[in-house]
Design an enzyme around this catalytic site. Sequence first.
Site, PDB file in Angstrom:
ATOM      1  N   SER A  12     -34.484 -69.852  38.812  1.00 34.59           N
ATOM      2  CA  SER A  12     -34.173 -71.053  38.032  1.00 34.59           C
ATOM      3  C   SER A  12     -33.672 -72.120  38.994  1.00 34.59           C
ATOM      4  O   SER A  12     -34.374 -72.469  39.935  1.00 34.59           O
ATOM      5  CB  SER A  12     -33.144 -70.725  36.942  1.00 34.59           C
ATOM      6  N   HIS A  39     -37.953 -71.651  35.843  1.00 33.44           N
ATOM      7  CA  HIS A  39     -37.587 -72.435  34.670  1.00 33.44           C
ATOM      8  C   HIS A  39     -37.988 -73.894  34.887  1.00 33.44           C
ATOM      9  O   HIS A  39     -37.288 -74.654  35.551  1.00 33.44           O
ATOM     10  CB  HIS A  39     -36.087 -72.354  34.418  1.00 33.44           C
ATOM     11  N   ASP A 130     -30.772 -65.350  32.554  1.00 32.49           N
ATOM     12  CA  ASP A 130     -32.149 -64.951  32.266  1.00 32.49           C
ATOM     13  C   ASP A 130     -32.642 -64.017  33.363  1.00 32.49           C
ATOM     14  O   ASP A 130     -32.364 -64.226  34.544  1.00 32.49           O
ATOM     15  CB  ASP A 130     -33.053 -66.194  32.186  1.00 32.49           C
TER      16      ASP A 130
END
Length: 343
Positions: A12, A39, A130
């Site tokens: 991310s 992401h 995540d």
Amino acid sequence: MARSSIIAIGASAGGVAALRSLAAALPSTLSAPILVVLHIGAYRSELPALLNAAGPLSAKHAEDGEAIYPGHIYVAPPDRHLIVADGRLRLLRGPKENCARPAIDPLFRSFAESYGPGAVGVVLTGNLNDGTLGLLEIKRCGGVAIAQDPTDADYPEMPRSAAEHVALDYCLPLAEIPKLLVELVDRKGGRDVAMPKNSSQRDGQEPEIIDSRTFERPLTVTCPDCGGALKRFEVGSIVKFGCHIGHSYTAENMAAAQFEEMEKVMRAAVRFLNERAEFCLQMAEHGWDGKPDASNDWHAASKQALDRAYKLRDLVEQDWLTPETSHQLALTLDGYEQTRLPG
């Protein structure tokens, strides 16, 4: 430990630089495919081009239904979850997970299901968590779980979460991960590489939901008026539903109110699609940004929205099963017949 056959990487915040560094250190002879989720939301992504420029492996945005080949990097495209199903890549516009689409967990879950001990999952720099649950699933299925050393990550939360909740096989600085991946792929000892499984190979068991195409049963039914959770209770032989605000319904009235709200939402969606078609058409006709290709794209978007508006309108206007009205009609007729019985 089993030799790896396929690698999945999630990142991310800070992920572009980390992925470029990793791609630069991997050899062109790597005999495993690499699947990448970063992401990026719905924004345009130049990540494949950046990875191609950084290292020798060929990188591209994944395409729905395509086969997976060693020595290639497949990147989740904007606004699509990337998963593996029946040995192929799938792109899904399913619900966001951890506030992200594409998200890491859907890929890792499908990856574990498909490849078992042949899977290697890697969590790199990023905020929040995540990838943790997906990495846990990879570990549960016998795969290899790796996280970047949090002290080495630009944004340590994601790898720290993985380290706290998963029994990692390796937790290393970014610079050491490429060498480890090569060693795992090339290792000759251990068990055979797990082959992708498809739904017909799962011993008749219910397939795990990995592609967001089957709905789980909802935790509760909500109130058509306010959206609050409804509690079901019985008064004699009558079934009722009530929310904490005070709205209450008999079963028949609940079904009717729910249907009315559903139809309202679907007709609103038809309106939005029709308005999108008109907006895109206006942009096309006014030569937005002066580029002919852009005008063609606006025309295509207008046609797509209009086509979907027609399809949704047809769906709304189809006959729907309404057992609540049929039941009520039967009760009414039964009561009418009783009033006609001789005394």
